[in-house]
Motif scaffolding. Sequence first.
Motif, short mmCIF file in Angstrom:
data_model
loop_
_atom_site.label_atom_id
_atom_site.label_comp_id
_atom_site.label_asym_id
_atom_site.label_seq_id
_atom_site.Cartn_x
_atom_site.Cartn_y
_atom_site.Cartn_z
N SER A 151 0.83 -1.21 0.00
CA SER A 151 0.00 0.00 0.00
C SER A 151 0.86 1.26 0.00
O SER A 151 0.38 2.34 -0.35
N LEU A 152 2.14 1.12 0.38
CA LEU A 152 3.06 2.26 0.28
C LEU A 152 3.20 2.70 -1.17
O LEU A 152 3.34 3.90 -1.45
N LEU A 153 3.18 1.76 -2.09
CA LEU A 153 3.24 2.11 -3.51
C LEU A 153 1.97 2.82 -3.95
O LEU A 153 2.01 3.73 -4.79
N ALA A 154 0.83 2.38 -3.41
CA ALA A 154 -0.43 3.07 -3.73
C ALA A 154 -0.40 4.50 -3.20
O ALA A 154 -0.82 5.44 -3.89
N ALA A 155 0.13 4.67 -1.97
CA ALA A 155 0.25 6.01 -1.41
C ALA A 155 1.24 6.85 -2.22
O ALA A 155 1.01 8.05 -2.46
N ALA A 156 2.35 6.23 -2.66
CA ALA A 156 3.32 6.95 -3.47
C ALA A 156 2.70 7.38 -4.80
O ALA A 156 2.98 8.48 -5.30
N THR A 157 1.85 6.55 -5.38
CA THR A 157 1.15 6.91 -6.61
C THR A 157 0.34 8.19 -6.42
O THR A 157 0.35 9.09 -7.27
N VAL A 158 -0.34 8.27 -5.29
CA VAL A 158 -1.15 9.46 -5.00
C VAL A 158 -0.26 10.69 -4.85
O VAL A 158 -0.51 11.74 -5.45
N LEU A 159 0.80 10.57 -4.07
CA LEU A 159 1.64 11.73 -3.79
C LEU A 159 2.41 12.20 -5.03
O LEU A 159 2.63 13.40 -5.20
N LEU A 160 2.80 11.27 -5.89
CA LEU A 160 3.56 11.64 -7.09
C LEU A 160 2.71 12.38 -8.10
O LEU A 160 3.26 12.96 -9.06
N VAL A 161 1.40 12.37 -7.92
CA VAL A 161 0.55 13.19 -8.78
C VAL A 161 0.91 14.66 -8.65
O VAL A 161 0.74 15.44 -9.60
N CYS A 162 1.43 15.05 -7.49
CA CYS A 162 1.77 16.45 -7.24
C CYS A 162 3.03 16.90 -7.96
O CYS A 162 3.32 18.11 -8.01
N VAL A 163 3.80 15.97 -8.51
CA VAL A 163 5.04 16.34 -9.20
C VAL A 163 4.70 17.08 -10.48
O VAL A 163 3.97 16.56 -11.34
N VAL A 190 -8.97 -1.28 -14.67
CA VAL A 190 -8.82 -2.69 -14.30
C VAL A 190 -7.52 -2.94 -13.53
O VAL A 190 -7.55 -3.34 -12.35
N LEU A 191 -6.39 -2.74 -14.17
CA LEU A 191 -5.13 -3.16 -13.57
C LEU A 191 -4.81 -2.41 -12.28
O LEU A 191 -4.52 -3.03 -11.24
N VAL A 192 -4.84 -1.08 -12.32
CA VAL A 192 -4.49 -0.32 -11.12
C VAL A 192 -5.53 -0.50 -10.02
O VAL A 192 -5.17 -0.72 -8.85
N PRO A 193 -6.85 -0.43 -10.30
CA PRO A 193 -7.82 -0.70 -9.23
C PRO A 193 -7.65 -2.08 -8.60
O PRO A 193 -7.73 -2.22 -7.38
N ALA A 194 -7.39 -3.10 -9.43
CA ALA A 194 -7.20 -4.45 -8.88
C ALA A 194 -5.94 -4.51 -8.03
O ALA A 194 -5.92 -5.18 -6.97
N ALA A 195 -4.88 -3.82 -8.45
CA ALA A 195 -3.65 -3.81 -7.66
C ALA A 195 -3.85 -3.08 -6.33
O ALA A 195 -3.36 -3.52 -5.29
N VAL A 196 -4.56 -1.96 -6.37
CA VAL A 196 -4.86 -1.24 -5.12
C VAL A 196 -5.70 -2.11 -4.20
O VAL A 196 -5.45 -2.19 -2.99
N LEU A 197 -6.69 -2.79 -4.76
CA LEU A 197 -7.53 -3.70 -3.98
C LEU A 197 -6.68 -4.76 -3.28
O LEU A 197 -6.86 -5.03 -2.08
N CYS A 198 -5.74 -5.36 -3.99
CA CYS A 198 -4.89 -6.39 -3.41
C CYS A 198 -3.94 -5.82 -2.35
O CYS A 198 -3.56 -6.52 -1.41
N SER A 199 -3.54 -4.57 -2.52
CA SER A 199 -2.58 -3.97 -1.59
C SER A 199 -3.21 -3.57 -0.26
O SER A 199 -2.50 -3.37 0.73
N LEU A 200 -4.53 -3.46 -0.20
CA LEU A 200 -5.22 -3.02 1.02
C LEU A 200 -5.53 -4.24 1.89
O LEU A 200 -6.64 -4.75 1.90
N ARG A 201 -4.53 -4.68 2.63
CA ARG A 201 -4.67 -5.92 3.40
C ARG A 201 -5.32 -5.70 4.76
O ARG A 201 -5.91 -6.62 5.32
N ASP A 202 -5.22 -4.51 5.31
CA ASP A 202 -5.82 -4.24 6.62
C ASP A 202 -6.21 -2.78 6.70
O ASP A 202 -6.03 -2.00 5.76
N ALA A 242 -12.88 1.63 -3.32
CA ALA A 242 -14.30 1.28 -3.32
C ALA A 242 -14.50 -0.22 -3.45
O ALA A 242 -15.38 -0.80 -2.81
N ALA A 243 -13.67 -0.86 -4.28
CA ALA A 243 -13.79 -2.31 -4.45
C ALA A 243 -13.46 -3.04 -3.15
O ALA A 243 -14.08 -4.06 -2.83
N ARG A 244 -12.49 -2.54 -2.38
CA ARG A 244 -12.16 -3.16 -1.10
C ARG A 244 -13.35 -3.10 -0.15
O ARG A 244 -13.64 -4.05 0.58
#
Length: 448
Positions: free
Chosen positions: A11-23, A102-114, A432-434
């Motif tokens: 989920s750190l990568l998902a958070a990094a994806t969000v923050l890198l939008v600001c670049v 598809v790909l990114v939402p599914a990856a985010v879904l898998c990364s949200l373990r808790d 949302a899928a999680r």
Amino acid sequence: MLPRRFAARPSLLAAATVLLVCVPTGDKDVTAAVHVTAADLASLALVATMGAGLLRGRLPALNRTVCVLFGAVVCSAGVATVHSIDPFASVTGFVRLVQVFVLVPAAVLCSLRDRRDQQLVLGSLVLAALVQGVVGAKQFLTGTGASYTGQPIRAIGTFGALDIMAMSTVVCFGLLAALALALGERGPGGNRRLRIGCWAAAGFLVFPLAVSFSRGSWIACAAAAAVVLLRADARLALRGAVLTAAAAVVLVGGLGLGGSGVTSRLSSIGAVSDTPDQSVTDRYDLWGTAGRIWQDHPIAGAGPKAFQQLRDSHAPLRLSSGSDAADSQIGFTREPLLSPHNMYFLVLSEQGLIGVLAYLALFLTLLVNCLMRVGGSAPEGLPPLPGTARSPTVDGPRLAALGLLVWVLVDFLYADIGGTTTVLTSVILGLAARTALPGPNAGEATQT
């Protein structure tokens, strides 16, 4: 090779994806077929990490409903590409659609373990919004933003005038995430510091959102905030509406912060059906253009990326050649209108009835299931203390996922994918899928 901490908590990568939008991405050619940003690269790293985990059996299998819904989107885009008026040009559109929906939402879904993973991603949305909000507020106060009514006062954050909606989008996401997290921390057992911090963040973000002068973001944010407040506590929603109105009177009427611009922009919302401005007229014409393209290609559509090729042959003569954009970096320029500015019409024209059914199935399933799983009761694992009364409480991350999803679905009525913040739509669909379609590890996602 990714650092071990990313493998342990992707989920750190998902958070990094969000923050890198600001670049900042610098000046962009909006007519180019492909734009790759730092956030896109981070999202692809997340996809690769989650894909490797699934192949090695280190992650639970995805919920069957998730697979069907995402698979339908892939199939509809594939059919549209095969039947496209220009299959070669549609390939890049197909890849982008599969990435975003598809790909990114599914990856985010898998990364949200808790629950901590959910809070981490939501926290990154709040942090990104605060960064953009500070920059946007400074632009308005110092007159260094994009041009609005001839004055350089429109808040655009780090995105530039060619991506005029990006800052308001990021600010809305952070505001809704902060609001939902604050509501989730009410009552005994809640984190008081987190609640106060989230309320403060949400309160501050109202100002940069206002001076973005984005009617679409205002409408979507109001609708999503209303859903969030109503699901948390109907009485709180009423009090929130009163306090918001009072704050608007003080800030705009009393202190004059963005007064004339905000009030004129608000009044224009009610005038779109009577005396619409040029931007609204163009949007109506683009919707009609998409409808006419669909009539020529009703089943499978004209193909991804085909709208811009067929626009001129189906559009009325009064449609503008582009929208005006200006700031201190790019000067004055005309930005071409390459999409119908409505995600549903875009899918209808480019993917036909097959595509519309696939996307509506995905969106409505997520929305209905999120509504069912977010209620005005204590979140799992936090029962009321014996002998005490507590305010109705909801699970903050679930409530945030619902609010963010509502924002996206409302915004899609007058906007579509494109621009730097597109990858954030993917992150929100994963959140949302999680909530809506928990997999085998759903129980962990509700633990504190």
